[in-house]
Design a protein around this motif. Sequence first.
Motif, PDB file in Angstrom:
ATOM      1  N   MET A   1       0.847  -1.164   0.000  1.00 35.32           N
ATOM      2  CA  MET A   1       0.000   0.000   0.000  1.00 35.32           C
ATOM      3  C   MET A   1       0.901   1.238   0.000  1.00 35.32           C
ATOM      4  N   LYS A   2       0.648   2.153  -0.913  1.00 31.58           N
ATOM      5  CA  LYS A   2       1.443   3.365  -1.059  1.00 31.58           C
ATOM      6  C   LYS A   2       0.788   4.509  -0.278  1.00 31.58           C
ATOM      7  N   THR A   3       1.595   5.292   0.425  1.00 39.17           N
ATOM      8  CA  THR A   3       1.097   6.399   1.231  1.00 39.17           C
ATOM      9  C   THR A   3       1.521   7.718   0.593  1.00 39.17           C
ATOM     10  N   LYS A   4       0.561   8.637   0.467  1.00 39.71           N
ATOM     11  CA  LYS A   4       0.859   9.966  -0.086  1.00 39.71           C
ATOM     12  C   LYS A   4       0.434  11.016   0.925  1.00 39.71           C
ATOM     13  N   PHE A   5       1.213  12.103   0.993  1.00 39.38           N
ATOM     14  CA  PHE A   5       0.960  13.187   1.934  1.00 39.38           C
ATOM     15  C   PHE A   5       0.703  14.480   1.171  1.00 39.38           C
ATOM     16  N   TYR A   6      -0.318  15.217   1.616  1.00 35.93           N
ATOM     17  CA  TYR A   6      -0.644  16.510   1.031  1.00 35.93           C
ATOM     18  C   TYR A   6      -0.771  17.525   2.161  1.00 35.93           C
ATOM     19  N   LEU A   7      -0.104  18.662   2.010  1.00 40.70           N
ATOM     20  CA  LEU A   7      -0.195  19.741   2.987  1.00 40.70           C
ATOM     21  C   LEU A   7      -0.903  20.903   2.314  1.00 40.70           C
ATOM     22  N   ASP A   8      -2.091  21.224   2.790  1.00 41.22           N
ATOM     23  CA  ASP A   8      -2.959  22.244   2.190  1.00 41.22           C
ATOM     24  C   ASP A   8      -3.193  21.988   0.705  1.00 41.22           C
ATOM     25  N   GLY A   9      -3.377  20.728   0.345  1.00 36.57           N
ATOM     26  CA  GLY A   9      -3.694  20.365  -1.029  1.00 36.57           C
ATOM     27  C   GLY A   9      -2.495  20.197  -1.948  1.00 36.57           C
ATOM     28  N   LYS A  10      -1.302  20.471  -1.476  1.00 33.44           N
ATOM     29  CA  LYS A  10      -0.104  20.333  -2.300  1.00 33.44           C
ATOM     30  C   LYS A  10       0.681  19.112  -1.830  1.00 33.44           C
ATOM     31  N   LYS A  11       1.100  18.307  -2.790  1.00 42.09           N
ATOM     32  CA  LYS A  11       1.826  17.084  -2.457  1.00 42.09           C
ATOM     33  C   LYS A  11       3.145  17.429  -1.769  1.00 42.09           C
ATOM     34  N   THR A  12       3.462  16.669  -0.730  1.00 43.29           N
ATOM     35  CA  THR A  12       4.692  16.878   0.018  1.00 43.29           C
ATOM     36  C   THR A  12       5.321  15.521   0.327  1.00 43.29           C
ATOM     37  N   THR A  13       6.502  15.545   0.882  1.00 37.68           N
ATOM     38  CA  THR A  13       7.220  14.304   1.150  1.00 37.68           C
ATOM     39  C   THR A  13       7.064  13.883   2.607  1.00 37.68           C
ATOM     40  N   ARG A  14       7.318  12.611   2.842  1.00 39.12           N
ATOM     41  CA  ARG A  14       7.291  12.078   4.206  1.00 39.12           C
ATOM     42  C   ARG A  14       8.366  12.770   5.043  1.00 39.12           C
ATOM     43  N   LYS A  15       9.510  13.032   4.445  1.00 39.50           N
ATOM     44  CA  LYS A  15      10.617  13.664   5.161  1.00 39.50           C
ATOM     45  C   LYS A  15      10.232  15.065   5.658  1.00 39.50           C
ATOM     46  N   ALA A  16       9.553  15.835   4.836  1.00 35.83           N
ATOM     47  CA  ALA A  16       9.133  17.186   5.225  1.00 35.83           C
ATOM     48  C   ALA A  16       8.123  17.137   6.372  1.00 35.83           C
TER      49      ALA A  16
END
Length: 59
Positions: A1-16
Amino acid sequence: MKTKFYLDGKKTTRKAILEQLGTDQLVKMLKEAKETFMSDPLVQNDFFIGNGMLTITFE
């Protein structure tokens, strides 16, 4: 299963996200998001963090 992160609608990285939240908080949020996703995949997993809304999606 792939996990994706979005901060205020913009894609971001797990590291950030890890730099902003810390390991313990991120692990808690991922666990909660995964439980919610497994019970109902159509529910959007949003979390308010200090500087915006974090959305976690799974594919």
